[in-house]
Design a protein around this motif. Sequence first.
Motif, mmCIF file in Angstrom:
data_model
loop_
_atom_site.group_PDB
_atom_site.id
_atom_site.type_symbol
_atom_site.label_atom_id
_atom_site.label_comp_id
_atom_site.label_asym_id
_atom_site.label_seq_id
_atom_site.Cartn_x
_atom_site.Cartn_y
_atom_site.Cartn_z
ATOM 1 N N VAL A 31 2.429 -11.250 43.442
ATOM 2 C CA VAL A 31 2.907 -9.852 43.446
ATOM 3 C C VAL A 31 3.479 -9.525 44.816
ATOM 4 C CG1 VAL A 31 2.264 -7.437 43.112
ATOM 5 C CG2 VAL A 31 1.214 -9.240 41.695
ATOM 6 N N PRO B 116 4.178 -7.496 47.972
ATOM 7 C CA PRO B 116 3.464 -6.369 48.617
ATOM 8 C C PRO B 116 4.379 -5.184 48.891
ATOM 9 C CG PRO B 116 3.889 -8.104 50.223
ATOM 10 C CD PRO B 116 4.322 -8.666 48.884
ATOM 11 N N ASN C 292 5.916 -4.524 44.460
ATOM 12 C CA ASN C 292 4.987 -4.877 43.364
ATOM 13 C C ASN C 292 5.672 -5.696 42.256
ATOM 14 O OD1 ASN C 292 2.840 -3.535 44.598
ATOM 15 N ND2 ASN C 292 3.413 -1.582 43.619
ATOM 16 N N GLN D 137 6.422 -9.025 40.213
ATOM 17 C CA GLN D 137 5.685 -10.261 39.966
ATOM 18 C C GLN D 137 6.648 -11.443 40.072
ATOM 19 O OE1 GLN D 137 3.602 -10.000 36.247
ATOM 20 N NE2 GLN D 137 2.239 -8.324 36.958
#
Length: 259
Positions: free
Chosen positions: A3, A5, A8, A10
């Motif tokens: 993920v 930072p 967010n 993926q």
Amino acid sequence: MIVCPNCNHQNPDGATQCEACYTPLPASMSCPNCGTTVQTDASFCGQCGFNLKASGSTGSPDTPAPVSVPDVPDLDPPDPLIEPEPLSMSSQSPIPDPQPDPPPDLPVTQVGQSGTTTEEEEKPAPPEPETEPPPPPVATPKLGSVTQLQVQSVYLLHLQTQTKMELPSHLSVIHIGKPNDQIPPDIDVSGFPNSEIVSRVHADIRVEGDTYYLEDVGSANGTYINHTPLPKGDRHRLRKGDRISLGKGDMVTFLFQVS
């Protein structure tokens, strides 16, 4: 999955840069206990809670590490409590009486240069307080003497007969004229000579405090103040010595007097 930072997003395992915002992704590794992908700088596994920082730890997280307990030596039992003995009055030391304070204003002796004491100097006596002189005696009135209050008297002096006609003090409006059925006069001039020139309702004197005003109320022959005709409805403030003439010819004349 890794993920991002920053956004967010993926990303697939092994990616080093976010596919959405191109932010560098942190390095990852597999948890040695459960195989879950975790970051290399993590201290514990987010899936199983395994301590990733423990050096040489290969056991499962369910087996806690032994905790060393230091040896505590046996302590000696405490002595039993001893009840305090009651204090007796005889064992207490007597309280010394307080020393009296030295008397104030003791005479002071002076020591001369030769070491011998000289005679005590006498202190001057304090000055005596000044006493106020007694009040002057109050003169008491003699028996039988009566204090008379000076009452102001206001009257009209008829010049032709030198007759005084005192003005009533309890009236605020004093009517001047001759007897009639409408407004009976308070100052009746029917008995004076030449009264036929005076109207039955001739003039009024109005009282306001200590001030007296003269007003003509519609007389046939008029009212004159100091030989000057007074118009109907006008008021004249009376002063001591004013000359009031009822009718023409100055035949019924009064002087306003105050004593």
